[in-house]
Design a protein around this motif. Structure first.
Motif, PDB file in Angstrom:
ATOM      1  N   UNK A  63      54.629  51.379  15.500  1.00  0.00           N
ATOM      2  CA  UNK A  63      53.199  51.633  15.708  1.00  0.00           C
ATOM      3  C   UNK A  63      52.845  51.735  17.187  1.00  0.00           C
ATOM      4  N   UNK A  64      53.603  51.020  18.013  1.00  0.00           N
ATOM      5  CA  UNK A  64      53.341  51.033  19.458  1.00  0.00           C
ATOM      6  C   UNK A  64      54.655  50.849  20.194  1.00  0.00           C
ATOM      7  N   UNK A  65      54.879  51.680  21.199  1.00  0.00           N
ATOM      8  CA  UNK A  65      56.120  51.639  21.974  1.00  0.00           C
ATOM      9  C   UNK A  65      55.739  51.649  23.453  1.00  0.00           C
ATOM     10  N   UNK A  66      55.816  50.475  24.083  1.00  0.00           N
ATOM     11  CA  UNK A  66      55.440  50.360  25.492  1.00  0.00           C
ATOM     12  C   UNK A  66      56.667  50.005  26.319  1.00  0.00           C
ATOM     13  N   UNK A  67      56.716  50.534  27.516  1.00  0.00           N
ATOM     14  CA  UNK A  67      57.886  50.315  28.365  1.00  0.00           C
ATOM     15  C   UNK A  67      57.489  49.740  29.716  1.00  0.00           C
ATOM     16  N   UNK A  68      58.444  49.004  30.306  1.00  0.00           N
ATOM     17  CA  UNK A  68      58.305  48.460  31.665  1.00  0.00           C
ATOM     18  C   UNK A  68      56.990  47.711  31.855  1.00  0.00           C
ATOM     19  N   UNK A  69      56.703  46.804  30.922  1.00  0.00           N
ATOM     20  CA  UNK A  69      55.496  45.987  30.994  1.00  0.00           C
ATOM     21  C   UNK A  69      55.738  44.767  31.898  1.00  0.00           C
ATOM     22  N   UNK A  70      54.676  44.276  32.564  1.00  0.00           N
ATOM     23  CA  UNK A  70      54.833  43.045  33.349  1.00  0.00           C
ATOM     24  C   UNK A  70      55.042  41.856  32.418  1.00  0.00           C
ATOM     25  N   UNK A  71      56.150  41.159  32.565  1.00  0.00           N
ATOM     26  CA  UNK A  71      56.484  40.022  31.706  1.00  0.00           C
ATOM     27  C   UNK A  71      56.573  38.754  32.549  1.00  0.00           C
ATOM     28  N   UNK A  72      56.173  37.642  31.953  1.00  0.00           N
ATOM     29  CA  UNK A  72      56.308  36.372  32.655  1.00  0.00           C
ATOM     30  C   UNK A  72      57.790  36.035  32.784  1.00  0.00           C
ATOM     31  N   UNK A  73      58.142  35.251  33.793  1.00  0.00           N
ATOM     32  CA  UNK A  73      59.545  34.919  34.020  1.00  0.00           C
ATOM     33  C   UNK A  73      60.109  34.046  32.898  1.00  0.00           C
ATOM     34  N   UNK A  74      59.211  33.441  32.108  1.00  0.00           N
ATOM     35  CA  UNK A  74      59.641  32.584  30.999  1.00  0.00           C
ATOM     36  C   UNK A  74      59.538  33.267  29.634  1.00  0.00           C
ATOM     37  N   UNK A  75      59.373  34.560  29.649  1.00  0.00           N
ATOM     38  CA  UNK A  75      59.147  35.280  28.385  1.00  0.00           C
ATOM     39  C   UNK A  75      60.311  35.110  27.405  1.00  0.00           C
ATOM     40  N   UNK A  76      61.523  34.998  27.931  1.00  0.00           N
ATOM     41  CA  UNK A  76      62.699  34.863  27.076  1.00  0.00           C
ATOM     42  C   UNK A  76      63.302  33.450  27.182  1.00  0.00           C
ATOM     43  N   UNK A  77      62.450  32.504  27.535  1.00  0.00           N
ATOM     44  CA  UNK A  77      62.895  31.118  27.711  1.00  0.00           C
ATOM     45  C   UNK A  77      62.265  30.222  26.650  1.00  0.00           C
ATOM     46  N   UNK A  78      63.068  29.386  26.040  1.00  0.00           N
ATOM     47  CA  UNK A  78      62.556  28.409  25.082  1.00  0.00           C
ATOM     48  C   UNK A  78      62.193  27.126  25.825  1.00  0.00           C
ATOM     49  N   UNK A  79      60.947  26.685  25.629  1.00  0.00           N
ATOM     50  CA  UNK A  79      60.466  25.458  26.270  1.00  0.00           C
ATOM     51  C   UNK A  79      60.238  24.397  25.198  1.00  0.00           C
ATOM     52  N   UNK A  80      61.148  23.447  25.140  1.00  0.00           N
ATOM     53  CA  UNK A  80      61.128  22.451  24.070  1.00  0.00           C
ATOM     54  C   UNK A  80      59.856  21.599  24.086  1.00  0.00           C
ATOM     55  N   UNK A  81      59.296  21.373  25.266  1.00  0.00           N
ATOM     56  CA  UNK A  81      58.116  20.510  25.379  1.00  0.00           C
ATOM     57  C   UNK A  81      56.881  21.082  24.686  1.00  0.00           C
ATOM     58  N   UNK A  82      56.911  22.371  24.368  1.00  0.00           N
ATOM     59  CA  UNK A  82      55.779  22.997  23.672  1.00  0.00           C
ATOM     60  C   UNK A  82      55.739  22.622  22.188  1.00  0.00           C
ATOM     61  N   UNK A  83      56.807  22.017  21.696  1.00  0.00           N
ATOM     62  CA  UNK A  83      56.913  21.714  20.266  1.00  0.00           C
ATOM     63  C   UNK A  83      57.259  20.232  20.068  1.00  0.00           C
ATOM     64  N   UNK A  84      56.360  19.327  20.467  1.00  0.00           N
ATOM     65  CA  UNK A  84      56.672  17.885  20.443  1.00  0.00           C
ATOM     66  C   UNK A  84      56.905  17.307  19.059  1.00  0.00           C
ATOM     67  N   UNK A  85      56.293  17.894  18.029  1.00  0.00           N
ATOM     68  CA  UNK A  85      56.411  17.314  16.688  1.00  0.00           C
ATOM     69  C   UNK A  85      57.393  18.065  15.785  1.00  0.00           C
ATOM     70  N   UNK A  86      58.101  19.031  16.344  1.00  0.00           N
ATOM     71  CA  UNK A  86      59.014  19.839  15.546  1.00  0.00           C
ATOM     72  C   UNK A  86      60.365  19.150  15.390  1.00  0.00           C
ATOM     73  N   UNK A  87      60.968  19.373  14.225  1.00  0.00           N
ATOM     74  CA  UNK A  87      62.339  18.929  14.020  1.00  0.00           C
ATOM     75  C   UNK A  87      63.265  19.994  14.604  1.00  0.00           C
ATOM     76  N   UNK A  88      64.177  19.579  15.451  1.00  0.00           N
ATOM     77  CA  UNK A  88      65.089  20.530  16.096  1.00  0.00           C
ATOM     78  C   UNK A  88      66.484  20.383  15.513  1.00  0.00           C
ATOM     79  N   UNK A  89      66.952  21.459  14.949  1.00  0.00           N
ATOM     80  CA  UNK A  89      68.263  21.498  14.316  1.00  0.00           C
ATOM     81  C   UNK A  89      69.231  22.228  15.246  1.00  0.00           C
ATOM     82  N   UNK A  90      70.094  21.484  15.899  1.00  0.00           N
ATOM     83  CA  UNK A  90      71.071  22.085  16.830  1.00  0.00           C
ATOM     84  C   UNK A  90      72.345  22.393  16.049  1.00  0.00           C
ATOM     85  N   UNK A  91      72.546  23.669  15.821  1.00  0.00           N
ATOM     86  CA  UNK A  91      73.632  24.096  14.934  1.00  0.00           C
ATOM     87  C   UNK A  91      74.992  24.120  15.630  1.00  0.00           C
ATOM     88  N   UNK A  92      75.006  24.151  16.953  1.00  0.00           N
ATOM     89  CA  UNK A  92      76.288  24.196  17.682  1.00  0.00           C
ATOM     90  C   UNK A  92      76.426  22.993  18.597  1.00  0.00           C
TER      91      UNK A  92
END
Length: 215
Positions: A186-215
């Protein structure tokens, strides 16, 4: 060789030659699409996903979006977020308040990942030139892909390509069991400004989540 055999042979050679030319045209167009995709720093896609199988009375539709940068991705689809930071895949399920973390096996060529959505067609298929459609003033040329491996559960895949932009408009996957999966961009956009953390997982954002570490 009699006249009849000569005519049949000429027709056979003509058909074979046309098919070979169509395959070359189809592969050349896909190569153009691949080159265009590689030229972008990042790509953001909003899409519609449809799954249909009349025999099993299945008819599902959903929307999603994905941002791609090299082999990194950030996908939101069917209420689930998946992030790949180059080393690990983080699957976040808000409904269950659960997060799964796993290593990405780069040696697994059969692994289905969002960043392969735009490049999976580069090998493993026979190619042929298919129909052209006019979609709201856009010329969409279809290329048909037939898997080479008999183990592949896909009967064929159709890729609709915008002739002007060389961007993929849709993917239609038809399974051997009759299942038809359609992904429409429906929409195809290229070379957009992205935050430096766009592809980073921040565990502190999910304090009540169960984290399953598979490896």
């Amino acid at each position: 060789m009699n006249f009849f055999k000569s005519i049949v042979l000429a027709l056979f050679i003509g058909i074979f030659s046309t098919q070979a030319q169509d395959a070359q045209k189809a592969k050349a167009l896909l190569d153009e699409v691949s080159a265009k995709i590689k030229s972008y720093d990042n790509i953001t896609i909003e899409f519609k996903y449809a799954l249909n199988n009349p025999k099993e009375n299945i008819n599902q539709e959903s929307k999603g979006n994905v941002t791609l940068k090299g082999n990194l991705y950030h996908l939101n689809f069917m209420g689930v977020t998946k992030i790949f930071d180059g080393k690990k895949v983080y699957t976040i399920v808000p409904e269950d308040e659960e997060i799964s973390i796993s290593k990405f096996d780069d040696s697994d060529k059969d692994a289905v990942t969002p960043n392969k959505m735009l490049t999976f067609f580069n090998s493993g298929f026979k190619y042929s030139w298919d129909i052209v459609q006019n979609v709201k003033g856009r010329k969409i040329q279809y290329v048909k892909l037939v898997p080479i491996s008999s183990k592949d559960q896909r009967k064929e895949v159709l890729i609709g390509i915008d002739v002007q932009t060389k961007h993929i408009y849709n993917l239609i996957e038809i399974g051997k069991n009759g299942t038809r999966t359609t992904l429409t961009v429906n929409s195809f956009k290229t070379d957009q400004p992205l935050s430096k953390n766009h592809f980073t997982f921040t565990e502190s954002k999910y304090p009540n989540y169960y984290i399953n570490r598979l490896d």
